[in-house]
Design an enzyme around this catalytic site. Structure first.
Site, PDB file in Angstrom:
ATOM      1  N   HIS A 192     -59.670 -47.827 -52.137  1.00  0.00           N
ATOM      2  CA  HIS A 192     -58.553 -48.781 -52.096  1.00  0.00           C
ATOM      3  C   HIS A 192     -57.542 -48.415 -53.184  1.00  0.00           C
ATOM      4  O   HIS A 192     -57.926 -47.959 -54.268  1.00  0.00           O
ATOM      5  CB  HIS A 192     -59.056 -50.211 -52.289  1.00  0.00           C
TER       6      HIS A 192
ATOM      7  N   GLU B   4     -53.032 -48.002 -45.712  1.00  0.00           N
ATOM      8  CA  GLU B   4     -52.555 -49.121 -46.519  1.00  0.00           C
ATOM      9  C   GLU B   4     -51.504 -48.611 -47.498  1.00  0.00           C
ATOM     10  O   GLU B   4     -51.851 -48.186 -48.624  1.00  0.00           O
ATOM     11  CB  GLU B   4     -53.726 -49.718 -47.306  1.00  0.00           C
TER      12      GLU B   4
HETATM   13  C1  PEP Z   1     -55.177 -54.999 -49.375  1.00  0.00           C
HETATM   14  O1  PEP Z   1     -55.127 -55.228 -50.579  1.00  0.00           O
HETATM   15  O2  PEP Z   1     -55.857 -54.065 -48.938  1.00  0.00           O
HETATM   16  C2  PEP Z   1     -54.414 -55.847 -48.473  1.00  0.00           C
HETATM   17  C3  PEP Z   1     -54.297 -55.469 -47.239  1.00  0.00           C
HETATM   18  O3  PEP Z   1     -53.883 -56.976 -49.031  1.00  0.00           O
HETATM   19  P1  PEP Z   1     -52.782 -57.967 -48.400  1.00  0.00           P
HETATM   20  O4  PEP Z   1     -53.096 -58.132 -46.952  1.00  0.00           O
HETATM   21  O5  PEP Z   1     -52.955 -59.204 -49.170  1.00  0.00           O
HETATM   22  O6  PEP Z   1     -51.464 -57.305 -48.625  1.00  0.00           O
END
Ligand code: PEP
Length: 256
Positions: free
Chosen positions: A97, A167
């Protein structure tokens, strides 16, 4: 006919007491999931066993861990190992992450070691990749992300099951701006080229009920990895319901 699998998952990050985790898990335990929906929940390490117990081992909702060390045991104060999170009930391991990459020295090399550790113990790796705003502004989004995927999967046979989550760092968290469907499509297509077509790629970063439909409708995207919008069970269920509604056919993951 093969059922299209849509993954809907959340990491709770560093939130929830045991009582809160148990209450959330109980809501999910009482659900009938629509065919094709593959839910997963990633509690903090302290709550894995509690959540796994409520959701029962082998149940429909996969329980994961947010991280684990690449060694099986040893003098690594403060760490937990893959065998330990597995013993607590985790069946999936989130790896790489961006918060771990940014704050905890999670290098591509360590991500790869953790992928191998997860696979060694039969956990499904969920590898997170994503570029920073600076990398995107410099036109390096695709190169950055594909390099992360290549490094994460080094030495992993092409047929081995691995989940990926795109992400973008700039899309995550309370100051994040959700990626547009076009941005997601382009990067996820590049990820699939490197990772192989049988590996599901999810999207995460400021997912909400407002943008989930457009993201789920992308044929390249096999599901959503959600933070804040799924930190209460009602939010999770609303997204799972949305995902269960008819959408154009998409190439999905083979894992259910
Ligand atoms: C994350 O931190 O992986 C995430 C998807 O957070 P959010 O949906 O809160 O942006």
């Amino acid at each position: 006919m093969t059922e299209q699998t849509t993954w809907i998952g959340t990491s709770w990050k560093m939130t929830k007491t045991l009582a809160e985790a148990r209450a959330y898990a109980r809501v999910l335990a009482g659900c009938d999931w629509a065919p094709g929906i593959r839910p997963f929940v990633i509690p903090p390490a302290t709550a894995i066993a509690t959540v796994a117990e409520v959701l029962s081992p082998g149940g429909a909702v996969l329980v994961g861990a947010q991280d684990a060390h690449w060694e099986d045991e040893g003098a690594w104060t403060g760490e937990v190992s893959v065998p330990q999170v597995k013993d607590a009930g985790a069946r999936l391991l989130e790896i790489g992450h961006s918060e771990r990459r940014a704050h905890f020295a999670e290098t591509d090399e360590r991500v790869n070691l953790k992928v191998h550790a997860a696979l060694r113990h039969g956990l499904l790796p969920l590898v997170c990749v994503g570029e920073t705003a600076q990398q995107r502004a410099a036109g390096a989004a695709l190169d950055t992300v594909t390099a992360q995927v290549r490094a994460a999967l080094a030495g992993v046979p092409a047929t081995t099951r691995v989940l990926l989550a795109y992400e973008p760092v700039w899309a995550i968290g309370e100051h994040g701006t959700p990626a547009t469907p076009e941005q997601v499509r382009d990067v996820v297509t590049a990820i699939a080229r490197v990772a192989g077509p049988a590996r599901p790629v999810l999207y995460g970063g400021s997912v909400s009920l407002d943008n989930a439909r457009d993201l789920l409708d992308l044929p390249q995207v096999s599901g959503l990895f959600v933070g804040r919008a799924a930190w209460d069970a009602g939010g999770f269920l609303a997204l799972a319901d949305l995902a269960a509604q008819p959408a154009p056919q998409a190439p999905g993951g083979p894992y259910s």
